[in-house]
Design an enzyme around this catalytic site. Structure first.
Site, PDB file in Angstrom:
ATOM      1  N   ARG A  43     -30.742  -7.878  -3.710  1.00 19.81           N
ATOM      2  CA  ARG A  43     -29.472  -7.634  -3.006  1.00 19.81           C
ATOM      3  C   ARG A  43     -29.522  -8.228  -1.593  1.00 19.81           C
ATOM      4  O   ARG A  43     -28.515  -8.723  -1.086  1.00 19.81           O
ATOM      5  CB  ARG A  43     -29.146  -6.141  -2.958  1.00 19.81           C
ATOM      6  N   PHE A  67     -21.028   1.240 -11.583  1.00 20.94           N
ATOM      7  CA  PHE A  67     -19.608   1.481 -11.359  1.00 20.94           C
ATOM      8  C   PHE A  67     -18.722   0.353 -11.869  1.00 20.94           C
ATOM      9  O   PHE A  67     -17.496   0.388 -11.667  1.00 20.94           O
ATOM     10  CB  PHE A  67     -19.340   1.767  -9.884  1.00 20.94           C
ATOM     11  N   HIS A  72      11.758  -0.024 -27.289  1.00 17.89           N
ATOM     12  CA  HIS A  72      10.649  -0.509 -26.455  1.00 17.89           C
ATOM     13  C   HIS A  72       9.798  -1.543 -27.179  1.00 17.89           C
ATOM     14  O   HIS A  72       9.612  -2.651 -26.671  1.00 17.89           O
ATOM     15  CB  HIS A  72       9.755   0.659 -26.027  1.00 17.89           C
ATOM     16  N   HIS A  97       8.722  -6.717 -27.952  1.00 17.80           N
ATOM     17  CA  HIS A  97       9.297  -5.682 -27.090  1.00 17.80           C
ATOM     18  C   HIS A  97      10.624  -6.186 -26.502  1.00 17.80           C
ATOM     19  O   HIS A  97      10.636  -6.794 -25.429  1.00 17.80           O
ATOM     20  CB  HIS A  97       8.328  -5.335 -25.967  1.00 17.80           C
ATOM     21  N   PRO A 150      -2.422  -5.156 -20.170  1.00 18.08           N
ATOM     22  CA  PRO A 150      -2.937  -3.846 -19.761  1.00 18.08           C
ATOM     23  C   PRO A 150      -2.180  -3.398 -18.509  1.00 18.08           C
ATOM     24  O   PRO A 150      -2.242  -4.066 -17.474  1.00 18.08           O
ATOM     25  CB  PRO A 150      -4.416  -4.124 -19.465  1.00 18.08           C
ATOM     26  N   HIS A 169       4.234  -6.575 -21.691  1.00 23.92           N
ATOM     27  CA  HIS A 169       4.773  -6.470 -23.049  1.00 23.92           C
ATOM     28  C   HIS A 169       6.172  -7.069 -23.142  1.00 23.92           C
ATOM     29  O   HIS A 169       6.596  -7.485 -24.207  1.00 23.92           O
ATOM     30  CB  HIS A 169       4.802  -5.008 -23.494  1.00 23.92           C
ATOM     31  N   ASP A 191     -31.263   8.754  -7.022  1.00 23.79           N
ATOM     32  CA  ASP A 191     -29.853   9.076  -7.272  1.00 23.79           C
ATOM     33  C   ASP A 191     -29.608   9.501  -8.712  1.00 23.79           C
ATOM     34  O   ASP A 191     -28.602  10.142  -9.014  1.00 23.79           O
ATOM     35  CB  ASP A 191     -28.963   7.889  -6.922  1.00 23.79           C
ATOM     36  N   GLU A 214     -12.658   0.494  -7.078  1.00 20.99           N
ATOM     37  CA  GLU A 214     -13.323  -0.554  -7.847  1.00 20.99           C
ATOM     38  C   GLU A 214     -12.373  -1.294  -8.781  1.00 20.99           C
ATOM     39  O   GLU A 214     -12.415  -2.523  -8.878  1.00 20.99           O
ATOM     40  CB  GLU A 214     -14.488   0.039  -8.667  1.00 20.99           C
ATOM     41  N   SER A 246     -24.711  -1.181   1.483  1.00 18.12           N
ATOM     42  CA  SER A 246     -25.669  -1.025   0.387  1.00 18.12           C
ATOM     43  C   SER A 246     -25.708  -2.252  -0.510  1.00 18.12           C
ATOM     44  O   SER A 246     -26.767  -2.656  -0.986  1.00 18.12           O
ATOM     45  CB  SER A 246     -25.318   0.211  -0.451  1.00 18.12           C
TER      46      SER A 246
END
Length: 741
Positions: free
Chosen positions: A434, A515, A340, A103, A193, A143, A547, A488, A461
């Protein structure tokens, strides 16, 4: 003169130079305390298409007031700056051309701002890329990595020599197609990314702000460095960049300065086809100071003034929008998507050389440019030596704080830290893993100076609050509870940046296991970049109940077991939870995922913290001669089911071994002899049980074994009902075992 302790700290940092392949010959880095100090412009023509596109672009987006930029006097000869900038451009052009891949457009457009950053602004020691108090630079638009490789080469980093530039994008080179921190010393973060880099930069800046608040004294600011990043239109479009920049503004990360390469070009064409928002106004709304450099192609004084202004703003991060021309200097491809992601081609390279007045052979660095940049080696050595002396004085006056800071800088854990982890017996009260995890988190935070983290708005939680500490906020950056909000993806990538800042930083982050789908890209970068983040993932199965399937993970365990360089733990009780944390803390180049239950589980006989290190181990066995009739294998909440099924079978006269398979990756690391002692090859009667996908279990149970699991989505109902309906039961395991015996 640095203290003996400071010398030891220097030596500890040398381990960071060893590549992931184990070679110690990748880079030569002397101990930093041993280094001694020694003491007419070519404008180029711009394609008319740039001007036309610019006119169209500005007619569609509102004009933004540029912050005042003052003209400043620089000691650099302007013609030499031009020559240096063109050197950067042509090193990138030549490397991409030789590789026939890459690039070139971004390096050609961003060379001016990056030259000023690396040559005039940033502090670093090219002979010790891991000096603690260096400024950090993250190329979020990864890139364009030839830009950074060219800069590292000119600055004197041993990791990027001429031969490395010539082997760009080739097997085994130190110049891969996107920046990789584990391959190229001088590269802070693995990017590519889009958006991951600016997120890592936020994490790096957070780490600096936190350490400065904890350790700086009125008479000794021992932590004092900036984080810089270059991001492009693609990074701006990705949602993760908005997540993390929102947090950066909220946290007031005043030592984060991001350069927005505003070139109006994306792979598919002009950004007007899909991106017409006012980035300036958005960032102002996010709590950033915004400056606009209108001439990023050769407005050197504008760039310098913008950086000066950014540094003067200490209570918020700064976005410097730099309007550039992608592929600057290329007569036929500048300001075009065609520049590019492809080599210019032999004819266009020659035309660009003529256009920019560049008579040199490929990869040539003119002697005056080389001489100009060579000063960074002695200057960097002097900077580090000065900091060493500063640290020695700090250590003498503030020994306790110095010891904690050294632990974070070097990654050396305090003696006896593991004794802080709780232990359990079968008589200990049962609890959800947990909750048991929270006990471990709080114990570790008190014992390990660099331990910090938080949740994506689910702390109550996930059970991740550190009770002895407050919230990291703009006014309280010394605290260790990070409030990420419902972000997240950004959370995971910020934690990568924290982990990459210093070896002794051990960040954790949390959400519901399902998630992880929102943050998988960041978790993959954790694994790739060897960032030892701890992912605390609760509500790990249909056991969460009502849930329903949107919140019930099914394929997630299998997917992380398939990901390289990540440890997937699913502990069954308190001892296994503590054991998982013990390993996660010590494995600093491998991230860990802990899948934890919402429902209460018993403390099982036969589990132990130490046994978790094996990944899979026997918790009960009534056989002799390593030949049980059947082996029952479980993880997490289903290990209890396997243990109860074993009792039923033993009542029927069967010899049964129960194996906890808490971490497949650790079991894979064991010797063949150990594996045979747990799963003897001549015992084919094996049954696994796990409240998730059965994918992958075939390699554990073998061709004649059986796997009990869930290969459909879950449902909304009480947990007990779900276990029964999906066949995750004692009875199902007993029947499966009997069918194999």
């Amino acid at each position: 003169m640095a203290s003996t302790s400071s010398l030891a700290l220097s030596q500890a940092l040398l381990t960071r130079a060893i590549s992931h392949n184990g070679s110690e010959n990748c880079v030569s880095i002397p101990a930093f305390s041993a280094l001694k100090s020694t003491s007419p412009r070519t404008s180029g023509t711009i394609s008319s298409r740039r001007r036309n596109a610019s006119t169209i672009s500005h007619s569609l987006r509102p004009l933004v007031r540029a912050a005042a930029v003052e003209a400043i006097v620089t000691s650099s000869d302007s013609s030499l700056v031009d020559k240096s900038v063109n050197t950067i451009r042509f090193l990138a052009i030549d490397a991409v051309e030789k590789a026939k891949s890459g690039h070139p457009g971004l390096p050609m457009g961003c060379a001016p701002m990056s030259h000023i950053l690396y040559d005039e602004v940033m502090k670093y020691n090219p002979k010790n890329p891991y000096w603690f108090n260096r400024d950090r630079f993250v190329l979020s638009a990864g890139h364009g990595c030839m830009l950074q490789y060219a800069l590292l080469h000119l600055a004197g980093y041993d990791s990027v020599r001429e031969e490395d530039l010539k082997s760009f994008r080739q097997w085994g080179s130190k110049t891969p197609g996107h920046p990789e921190n584990f391959e190229t010393p001088g590269v802070e973060a693995t990017t590519g990314p889009l958006g991951q880099g600016i997120a890592n930069a936020v994490g790096l800046a957070l780490a600096e702000k936190h350490l400065a608040a904890r350790f700086n004294k009125p008479d000794n600011e021992i932590v004092d460095h900036y984080t810089y990043s270059i991001l492009g239109d693609g990074c701006q479009m990705e949602g993760i960049s908005n997540e993390v920049c929102s947090l950066a503004g909220h946290w007031g990360l005043g030592k984060l300065i991001a350069f927005y390469d505003d070139n109006h070009i994306s792979i598919d064409g002009d950004t007007d086809i899909a991106f017409t928002e006012s980035v300036d106004k958005r960032f102002e709304a996010l709590g950033w100071h915004v400056i606009w450099v209108k001439n990023g192609n050769n407005g050197y004084d504008e760039i310098r003034a913008a950086i000066r202004e950014a540094k003067a703003v200490t209570d918020k991060p700064t976005l410097i929008k730099v309007t550039t021309t992608i592929g600057y200097g290329s007569p036929n491809k500048a300001n075009s998507y065609s520049v590019h992601g492809a080599a210019l081609g032999e004819k266009e390279v020659e035309a660009t050389r003529n256009n920019l007045g560049w008579p040199y052979e490929p990869f040539h660095v003119p002697e005056d440019v080389k001489s100009h940049w060579s000063r960074h080696t002695p200057e960097g050595a002097a900077l580090e030596a000065d900091w060493n002396a500063k640290f020695a004085a700090y250590e003498k006056k503030y020994p306790e704080e110095a010891a904690e800071l050294k632990s974070i800088i070097s990654g050396e854990l305090p003696v006896g830290w593991e004794k802080a982890l709780p232990t359990y017996t079968p008589d200990s009260p049962g609890d959800a893993t947990r909750n048991l995890s929270q006990q471990c988190l709080n114990a570790l935070a008190k014992a390990v100076p660099g331990f910090l983290g938080g949740s994506a708005d689910l702390a109550s939680s996930n059970m991740t609050m550190l009770k002895a500490f407050g919230n990291f906020q703009k006014a309280t950056p010394e605290e260790r509870n990070l409030r990420f909000g419902v972000r997240e993806h950004g959370m995971g990538a910020i934690c990568n940046g924290i982990a990459l800042h210093s070896p002794g930083f051990i960040p954790y982050c949390a959400t519901f296991f399902v998630f992880t789908d929102y943050m998988r890209a960041a978790m993959r970068i954790s694994a790739l970049s060897e960032a030892g983040v701890i992912y605390v993932m609760t509500h790990d199965s249909i056991g969460l109940g009502e849930d329903g399937p949107t919140h019930q993970p099914i394929e997630h365990l299998s997917s992380f077991r398939a990901m390289p360089n990540i440890m997937m733990f699913r502990p069954a009780d308190g001892n296994e939870t503590a054991g998982a944390y013990k390993i996660a803390v010590t494995k600093r180049k491998t991230p860990s995922v802990l899948a934890l239950s919402r429902q209460k589980l018993p403390q099982l006989p036969g589990t132990s913290i130490e046994s978790v290190e094996k990944g899979g181990y026997t918790i009960s066995d009534n056989s002799t001669g390593n030949k049980p009739d059947v082996i029952l294998i479980g993880t997490g909440s289903e290990l209890e089911i396997a243990a109860q099924a074993a009792e039923k079978l033993r009542e029927q006269g069967k010899s049964v071994r129960v194996v906890s398979f808490v971490c497949w990756e650790l079991f894979d690391e064991q010797s063949d002899a150990y594996k045979e002692s747990v799963l003897p090859s001549d015992v084919s009667a094996r049954v696994s049980i796990e409240a998730g996908s059965t994918f992958g279990w075939g390699k554990i149970v073998g061709g004649k074994g059986k796997s009990i699991g869930i290969d459909t989505f879950g449902a909304s109902a009480p947990a007990g009902k779900l276990y029964k309906e999906f066949g995750i039961t004692i009875e199902a395991m007993v029947e499966a075992a009997k069918s194999l015996i």
